[in-house]
Enzyme design. Structure first.
Site, short mmCIF file in Angstrom:
data_model
loop_
_atom_site.label_atom_id
_atom_site.label_comp_id
_atom_site.label_asym_id
_atom_site.label_seq_id
_atom_site.Cartn_x
_atom_site.Cartn_y
_atom_site.Cartn_z
N HIS A 136 -9.50 1.51 -5.30
CA HIS A 136 -8.51 0.83 -4.60
C HIS A 136 -7.13 1.33 -4.85
CE1 HIS A 136 -11.80 -1.89 -3.50
NE2 HIS A 136 -12.28 -1.81 -4.52
N TYR B 56 0.81 -1.28 -0.04
CA TYR B 56 0.06 0.04 0.00
C TYR B 56 0.80 1.43 0.12
CZ TYR B 56 -3.73 -3.37 0.99
OH TYR B 56 -4.69 -4.30 1.12
O1 CA2 Z 1 -6.48 -1.99 -2.36
C1 CA2 Z 1 -7.39 -1.19 -1.77
O2 CA2 Z 1 -7.33 0.01 -1.50
C2 CA2 Z 1 -7.98 -2.07 -0.79
O3 CA2 Z 1 -9.33 -1.77 -0.89
C3 CA2 Z 1 -7.47 -2.40 0.54
C4 CA2 Z 1 -8.07 -3.27 1.64
C5 CA2 Z 1 -8.22 -4.66 0.87
O4 CA2 Z 1 -8.99 -5.57 1.72
C6 CA2 Z 1 -8.80 -4.50 -0.36
O5 CA2 Z 1 -8.83 -5.81 -0.92
C7 CA2 Z 1 -8.12 -3.67 -1.53
C8 CA2 Z 1 -7.38 -3.25 2.74
C9 CA2 Z 1 -7.28 -1.92 3.60
C10 CA2 Z 1 -5.92 -1.51 4.07
O6 CA2 Z 1 -5.54 -2.58 4.94
C11 CA2 Z 1 -4.16 -2.62 5.39
C12 CA2 Z 1 -3.67 -3.54 6.27
C13 CA2 Z 1 -2.57 -3.49 6.57
C14 CA2 Z 1 -1.83 -2.24 6.47
C15 CA2 Z 1 -2.10 -1.36 5.86
C16 CA2 Z 1 -3.40 -1.29 5.08
#
Ligand code: CA2
Length: 149
Positions: A102, A25
């Site tokens: 996303h 991310y």
């Molecule tokens: O790629 C994206 O923006 C997502 O919406 C992010 C979600 C994920 O479940 C989707 O499949 C795609 C996750 C949110 C962020 O989660 C984090 C977890 C750990 C560290 C940083 C962010």
């Protein structure tokens, strides 16, 4: 003339951006993304109401309120994108234009991330461009609002 308002909604775990999993991310925090959105919104002469919640019910309540308070919704529903029919129904009932964002390219990731219920009710979807995707979504929303008016 009063500015139009875009509600930018962020779902579960997006408060962890920049703190964990930078390989997927990036290092930008949600506060960094909010700042960039506010700056761009000003040049587009739009107001941005930027929010995050880990609760599905809270997100749905905000979407219901948006019928009265907003002119469009940009949403990164996080993991709820892949599971929540309730969120999709709320977005559909809002009757507002929706742009889905996303950070990661969900189509390059696990199979269970390839489908999004939000996409079914979105005017457009931006994936895989990190925090910049939110700015692209704002520009797209400005165009949608100007065209639909
Ligand atoms: O790629 C994206 O923006 C997502 O919406 C992010 C979600 C994920 O479940 C989707 O499949 C795609 C996750 C949110 C962020 O989660 C984090 C977890 C750990 C560290 C940083 C962010």
């Amino acid at each position: 003339m009063a500015r139009q308002t875009i509600l930018v909604l962020n779902g579960p775990n997006l408060n962890l951006l920049g703190v964990r999993e930078p390989a997927i991310y990036g290092r930008e925090t949600l506060a960094d993304i909010e700042e960039a959105c506010l700056e761009l919104a000003d040049t587009l002469e739009l107001d941005v109401d930027f929010r995050q919640s880990n609760g599905e019910g809270q997100l749905i309540d905000w979407i219901h309120e948006a019928r009265e308070n907003a002119d469009g919704i940009i949403i990164n529903a996080g993991g709820l994108s892949h599971t929540s029919i309730a969120l999709m129904d709320a977005l559909s009932a809002s009757d507002l234009p929706v742009v889905e964002v996303h950070m990661s390219n969900i189509h390059r990731r696990e199979e269970f991330r390839h489908h999004s219920y939000v996409s079914r009710v979105a005017r457009g979807v931006i994936v895989g461009l990190g925090g910049h995707g939110y700015e692209l979504a704002l520009e797209a929303m400005a165009r949608v609002l100007a065209t639909d008016a």
